[in-house]
Write an enzyme that holds these catalytic residues in place. Sequence first.
Site, PDB file in Angstrom:
ATOM      1  N   ARG A   1       0.014  -9.987  13.701  1.00 50.25           N
ATOM      2  CA  ARG A   1      -0.235  -8.976  12.795  1.00 50.25           C
ATOM      3  C   ARG A   1      -1.328  -9.539  11.539  1.00 50.25           C
ATOM      4  O   ARG A   1      -2.578  -8.578  10.979  1.00 50.25           O
ATOM      5  CB  ARG A   1       0.594  -7.972  12.420  1.00 50.25           C
ATOM      6  CG  ARG A   1       1.595  -7.332  12.580  1.00 50.25           C
ATOM      7  CD  ARG A   1       3.162  -6.856  12.342  1.00 50.25           C
ATOM      8  NE  ARG A   1       2.432  -6.598  11.251  1.00 50.25           N
ATOM      9  CZ  ARG A   1       3.104  -5.579   9.946  1.00 50.25           C
ATOM     10  NH1 ARG A   1       4.269  -6.100  10.863  1.00 50.25           N
ATOM     11  NH2 ARG A   1       2.960  -4.201   9.624  1.00 50.25           N
TER      12      ARG A   1
ATOM     13  N   ARG B   1      13.029  -5.421  12.361  1.00 46.78           N
ATOM     14  CA  ARG B   1      11.946  -4.902  13.493  1.00 46.78           C
ATOM     15  C   ARG B   1      11.463  -5.844  14.508  1.00 46.78           C
ATOM     16  O   ARG B   1      10.904  -7.037  13.245  1.00 46.78           O
ATOM     17  CB  ARG B   1      10.946  -4.307  12.913  1.00 46.78           C
ATOM     18  CG  ARG B   1      11.630  -2.818  11.678  1.00 46.78           C
ATOM     19  CD  ARG B   1      10.366  -2.020  11.223  1.00 46.78           C
ATOM     20  NE  ARG B   1       9.353  -2.841  11.026  1.00 46.78           N
ATOM     21  CZ  ARG B   1       7.830  -2.000  10.512  1.00 46.78           C
ATOM     22  NH1 ARG B   1       8.259  -0.355  10.299  1.00 46.78           N
ATOM     23  NH2 ARG B   1       6.806  -1.948  10.936  1.00 46.78           N
TER      24      ARG B   1
ATOM     25  N   ARG C   1      11.736  -8.311   5.536  1.00 45.06           N
ATOM     26  CA  ARG C   1      12.573  -6.905   5.482  1.00 45.06           C
ATOM     27  C   ARG C   1      13.437  -6.503   6.893  1.00 45.06           C
ATOM     28  O   ARG C   1      13.645  -7.352   7.500  1.00 45.06           O
ATOM     29  CB  ARG C   1      11.326  -6.278   5.832  1.00 45.06           C
ATOM     30  CG  ARG C   1      11.289  -5.218   5.573  1.00 45.06           C
ATOM     31  CD  ARG C   1       9.862  -4.038   5.906  1.00 45.06           C
ATOM     32  NE  ARG C   1       8.966  -4.731   6.978  1.00 45.06           N
ATOM     33  CZ  ARG C   1       7.888  -3.619   6.835  1.00 45.06           C
ATOM     34  NH1 ARG C   1       7.398  -3.256   5.851  1.00 45.06           N
ATOM     35  NH2 ARG C   1       6.846  -3.698   7.799  1.00 45.06           N
TER      36      ARG C   1
ATOM     37  N   LYS D   1       0.597  -1.444   0.079  1.00 47.39           N
ATOM     38  CA  LYS D   1       0.197  -0.095   0.441  1.00 47.39           C
ATOM     39  C   LYS D   1       0.765   1.540  -0.308  1.00 47.39           C
ATOM     40  O   LYS D   1       0.517   1.964  -0.828  1.00 47.39           O
ATOM     41  CB  LYS D   1      -0.955   0.366   1.152  1.00 47.39           C
ATOM     42  CG  LYS D   1      -1.952  -0.997   1.245  1.00 47.39           C
ATOM     43  CD  LYS D   1      -3.354  -1.013   2.373  1.00 47.39           C
ATOM     44  CE  LYS D   1      -2.462  -0.908   3.935  1.00 47.39           C
ATOM     45  NZ  LYS D   1      -1.963  -1.855   3.797  1.00 47.39           N
TER      46      LYS D   1
ATOM     47  N   ARG E   1     -10.277   0.863   9.288  1.00 50.53           N
ATOM     48  CA  ARG E   1      -9.708  -1.032  10.315  1.00 50.53           C
ATOM     49  C   ARG E   1     -10.536  -1.147  10.817  1.00 50.53           C
ATOM     50  O   ARG E   1     -10.204  -2.575  10.655  1.00 50.53           O
ATOM     51  CB  ARG E   1      -8.016  -0.277  11.314  1.00 50.53           C
ATOM     52  CG  ARG E   1      -7.069   0.574  10.820  1.00 50.53           C
ATOM     53  CD  ARG E   1      -6.013   0.464  12.084  1.00 50.53           C
ATOM     54  NE  ARG E   1      -4.826   1.500  11.567  1.00 50.53           N
ATOM     55  CZ  ARG E   1      -3.600   0.531  10.330  1.00 50.53           C
ATOM     56  NH1 ARG E   1      -4.101  -0.236  10.833  1.00 50.53           N
ATOM     57  NH2 ARG E   1      -2.822   1.073  10.523  1.00 50.53           N
TER      58      ARG E   1
END
Length: 215
Positions: A170, A159, A126, A16, A92
Amino acid sequence: MSSPHVLILGAPGAGKGTQSARIADAFGVEHVTTGDALRANKDMDISDMDFEYDRPREYMEAGDLVPDAVVNAIVEEALSSADGFVLDGYPRNLEQAEELEGMTDLDVILHLDVSREELVDRLTGRRVCDDCGTNYHVEFDQPETEGVCDECGGELSQREDDQPESVENRLDVFDENTQPVIDHYESREDFVAVDGERAPDAVWADVEAAIEAHS
């Protein structure tokens, strides 16, 4: 072409942010995210809402979730001052989707559709520069020197919320809260599902065409 009102939906890792930046640049509209909107309005006076704190800043500094009503007010303020926009990260949940319908009209609703397996690969792979925040990926976008940022020479790290257990959590939260939002919009004529598993340029071609067709 008038400045389009675009809503972009997708799970964490769907792309996104990448596509929103291209939309903002190509169509000359604002990229509105809840995070940016909160930071820009952290000193907004919300004392009339009768919450625990009088300003969003106090929730953020305490590490508490900002109440939906406050997020709604901040997003509405951001959209009202934008000639055109791509809205990323809101709504959301279904309650926020209903609020959004009272704030503005949408020209097109884009859903970047990516399988869970691909999302897990993207997120767990990532790596982020500790100094400048540049993103890399262990498979798709490696730095010239392993573990070192090409931009500033900073150290790359994973992270905490990109650890496998956090990623699964998540995605579970997304499935529970935000997938119903996608289901809510899916039957609308201005809803466009885009295959987000391809290279960014291929995804962009479909995103650009969808916006042009609906604006």
